[in-house]
Structures are given as C-alpha cells and as structure tokens.
Design a protein around this motif. Structure first.
Motif, PDB file in Angstrom:
ATOM      1  N   ALA A 143       0.600  -1.201   0.073  1.00  0.00           N
ATOM      2  CA  ALA A 143       0.070   0.078  -0.003  1.00  0.00           C
ATOM      3  C   ALA A 143       0.988   1.250   0.053  1.00  0.00           C
ATOM      4  CB  ALA A 143      -0.922  -0.090   1.279  1.00  0.00           C
ATOM      5  N   ALA A 144       2.048   1.262   0.717  1.00  0.00           N
ATOM      6  CA  ALA A 144       2.706   2.462   0.928  1.00  0.00           C
ATOM      7  C   ALA A 144       3.463   2.694  -0.550  1.00  0.00           C
ATOM      8  CB  ALA A 144       3.772   1.976   1.927  1.00  0.00           C
ATOM      9  N   LEU A 145       3.949   1.602  -1.218  1.00  0.00           N
ATOM     10  CA  LEU A 145       4.498   1.801  -2.600  1.00  0.00           C
ATOM     11  C   LEU A 145       3.559   2.176  -3.645  1.00  0.00           C
ATOM     12  CD1 LEU A 145       7.056  -1.017  -2.415  1.00  0.00           C
ATOM     13  CD2 LEU A 145       7.716   1.519  -2.358  1.00  0.00           C
ATOM     14  N   ALA A 146       2.141   1.959  -3.447  1.00  0.00           N
ATOM     15  CA  ALA A 146       0.996   2.191  -4.357  1.00  0.00           C
ATOM     16  C   ALA A 146       0.894   3.978  -4.366  1.00  0.00           C
ATOM     17  CB  ALA A 146      -0.215   1.364  -4.106  1.00  0.00           C
ATOM     18  N   ILE A 147       0.949   4.595  -3.349  1.00  0.00           N
ATOM     19  CA  ILE A 147       0.571   5.998  -2.863  1.00  0.00           C
ATOM     20  C   ILE A 147       1.102   6.774  -4.074  1.00  0.00           C
ATOM     21  CG2 ILE A 147       0.746   7.916  -1.376  1.00  0.00           C
ATOM     22  CD1 ILE A 147       0.596   5.866   0.832  1.00  0.00           C
ATOM     23  N   SER A 148       2.450   6.787  -4.142  1.00  0.00           N
ATOM     24  CA  SER A 148       3.241   7.698  -5.265  1.00  0.00           C
ATOM     25  C   SER A 148       2.761   7.542  -6.676  1.00  0.00           C
ATOM     26  CB  SER A 148       4.773   7.520  -5.070  1.00  0.00           C
ATOM     27  OG  SER A 148       5.345   8.282  -5.893  1.00  0.00           O
ATOM     28  N   PRO A 149       2.703   6.180  -7.078  1.00  0.00           N
ATOM     29  CA  PRO A 149       2.183   6.340  -8.563  1.00  0.00           C
ATOM     30  C   PRO A 149       0.966   6.578  -8.694  1.00  0.00           C
ATOM     31  CG  PRO A 149       2.883   4.078  -7.506  1.00  0.00           C
ATOM     32  CD  PRO A 149       3.173   5.046  -6.616  1.00  0.00           C
ATOM     33  N   ALA A 150      -0.070   6.134  -7.524  1.00  0.00           N
ATOM     34  CA  ALA A 150      -1.461   6.587  -7.642  1.00  0.00           C
ATOM     35  C   ALA A 150      -1.637   7.987  -7.905  1.00  0.00           C
ATOM     36  CB  ALA A 150      -2.092   5.869  -6.525  1.00  0.00           C
ATOM     37  N   ALA A 151      -0.867   8.957  -7.122  1.00  0.00           N
ATOM     38  CA  ALA A 151      -1.088  10.430  -7.116  1.00  0.00           C
ATOM     39  C   ALA A 151      -0.813  11.044  -8.405  1.00  0.00           C
ATOM     40  CB  ALA A 151       0.097  10.826  -6.048  1.00  0.00           C
TER      41      ALA A 151
END
Length: 305
Positions: A143-151
């Motif tokens: 989940a933590a690594l998904a935050i940046s690309p999702a933004a």
C-alpha cells in the motif's frame, strides 16, 4: 489533476489499446474463476499452522482484487471516466496495492521455501504471530509503494474526446522517480531475491537430496521463469520512458505509452492467471512435505559444510 487541452491530447483507440483491452478481458474471465477455485480448494484444507497455505490464500486474494478492477479500467478506455478525480486515484491505488502485494507474496513464497528447506528451526522461531506480522508487513509495504504512482493519475480531457483516468507526469523528476521506484520495487529487487533463493537452494542442497524434492525444484524454477517472462516487457517500456526526455515523453504518451504499454500491462495480468496453476494446484503435491518429509537437515548440514 485535470489536464485539459485540444483534441491532440487524446487520440482514438489504437491497435495497441485494442490488444490491451482484449488481453484484459481474457485475464479477467480466466483469472477470476481460476483464483476463486483456488480459494475454495485452499479454504477446505486450511490450517492456521501452515504458512505456505496462508501465503497462497493471500496471493489468490491479491490477484482477485487486481482482476476485479479490470472491468472498471476497460470501461475507462472504451467509454471514458465518468467519476471524479478522487475515485480515479483511489481505484488506481487499490489496483496498484493488489499488484504490489501479489509480487511481494510471490517473492516471499520463494524465500520461505528456501528457508524452510535449509533453516526450518530458525523459521519456526517466528511462530504464528511472527508469520502474521510478516504477511501484514507485505500488505502495508504494498500500500505504501502504491501511494506515489496513484497520485500521478489524473483525468485527461480534450475537445470532443472522452475523459480518461490516465497517468500524467508533471515534471522530468516526477517521471524518473515514479517509474524508477516502480521498476526497482516490482522487478529488480523481487526478481533478484527469487533468483538468489533459487541459486542458493541448488548450491547448498546436494543433487541426491534435491532429487527427492524434484517437484519443489520445478516449482521454484517456474516461479522465477514466469515472473521474468510476464514482467520484463513492462519494465523495458518503463526504462525506455525513463531514458527519454520529458518533451518526447508527451509524444510517447500518445504512441508507445498508450499503445504498447497497454499491451505489456495486459501481459503482466497473465501472471495473476498463471499463479493458481503454479502454486495452489501444486499445493496438493507438496503439502505433505512437512517436518518429517523435508530435506533432511543433517544431510544438508553435511552437504554445506
């Protein structure tokens, strides 16, 4: 982030995008039913003390979550995005979390098989609470690594064109940072870890001992090979985009970034369809390889000394 402009910002659906849509549809129908069957089979044989089974259930869950998002993205490409920006990013976050979790669980399965064969007593010290902690850490990290690309996703619109929930880079630095992190976290580190586990297993276990666990050797080999086959095209495209200056990337977003990248994204999804065959349906064949049937620890110690 809403990006508006003239009609050149949005192009008609290309052949690459059509191929990507077809692959997504195939993956959805094959993967959803395959992974649901996996869950049914594993739940019937569920044992809280069996960490391998727990890993397989979590892998199936992450694959189902990822595949369940496919109809949404297919509609996004065919008919446009009908929801707001927040939901665009939220569903991207959910999808990316599931994909990250799937990759990390596959990696953890490779490491766990290596440790269980060679260092079972050390692994046993973790206990149930430790194993649950490891699984929880995997999902938190995903989940933590998904935050940046999702933004980086926004709703791109053009005159007379359908709005699409699409990845948009604001700067060269953002493009390089997001794609480089994605390639390192989802390919370089996981694949290297799986490969090292595979090589160490073959190096430290004698041919005689490993021969009695030929199915395990085949399974571990298939993990490494299929992961490489399904993921390498996607990350090759990522590296090409990273290497390109920002201005040409605007063109790539309409050509390679929108066409071939749709295809390689679809190829990645086949990994979620193959996972049930690689792991869960093979579970019946090695589920009895518990303490009494693992590679003899004394023999391993003699082989590695």
């Amino acid at each position: 982030m809403n990006v508006s402009g003239n009609s050149s910002n949005i192009v008609p659906i290309s052949k690459g995008e059509i191929a990507g849509l077809a692959i997504r549809a195939i993956c959805f129908f094959l993967g959803i039913f395959g992974n649901i069957a996996v869950v049914v089979v594993l739940v019937r044989n569920f044992k809280k003390t069996n960490f391998t089974l727990q890993l397989m259930l979590n892998l199936a869950a992450s694959d189902i979550l990822c595949l369940a998002m496919l109809p949404l993205w297919i509609c996004n490409l065919l008919f446009g995005w009908t929801m707001d920006l927040h939901l665009c990013r939220f569903f991207c976050f959910v999808t990316l979390t599931a994909v990250h979790a799937s990759v990390f669980i596959v990696t953890l399965m490779s490491v766990q098989r290596y440790v269980m064969v060679l260092y079972r007593p050390q692994w046993s010290r973790l206990g149930r609470r430790g194993e649950r902690g490891v699984l929880g850490l995997v999902w938190v990290l995903a989940a933590a690594l998904a935050i940046s690309p999702a933004a980086t996703y926004g709703i791109i619109t053009g005159d007379g064109s359908r709005p699409i929930c699409e990845q948009v880079f604001r700067s060269e630095e953002q493009k390089v940072g997001v794609l480089l992190l994605e390639t390192m976290a989802m390919f370089v580190v996981p694949f290297s870890t799986m490969l090292v586990s595979y090589l160490c297993l073959h190096k430290k276990v004698s041919a005689k001992a490993l021969g009695s666990h030929q199915r395990l050797a085949v399974l571990v080999t298939s993990i490494v090979v299929t992961f490489f086959i399904f993921w390498i095209p996607y990350h090759v495209v990522n590296v090409m985009i990273i290497a390109a200056p920002l201005e040409p990337v605007k063109l790539v977003q309409r050509v390679a970034f929108r066409g071939p990248r749709r295809v390689v994204q679809g190829i990645v999804l086949f990994n979620s369809c193959v996972n049930p065959l690689l792991y869960a349906f093979n579970y019946r064949r090695y589920r009895d390889e518990q303490p009494g049937t693992e590679v003899n620890n004394t023999q391993i110690s003699n082989d590695s000394s």
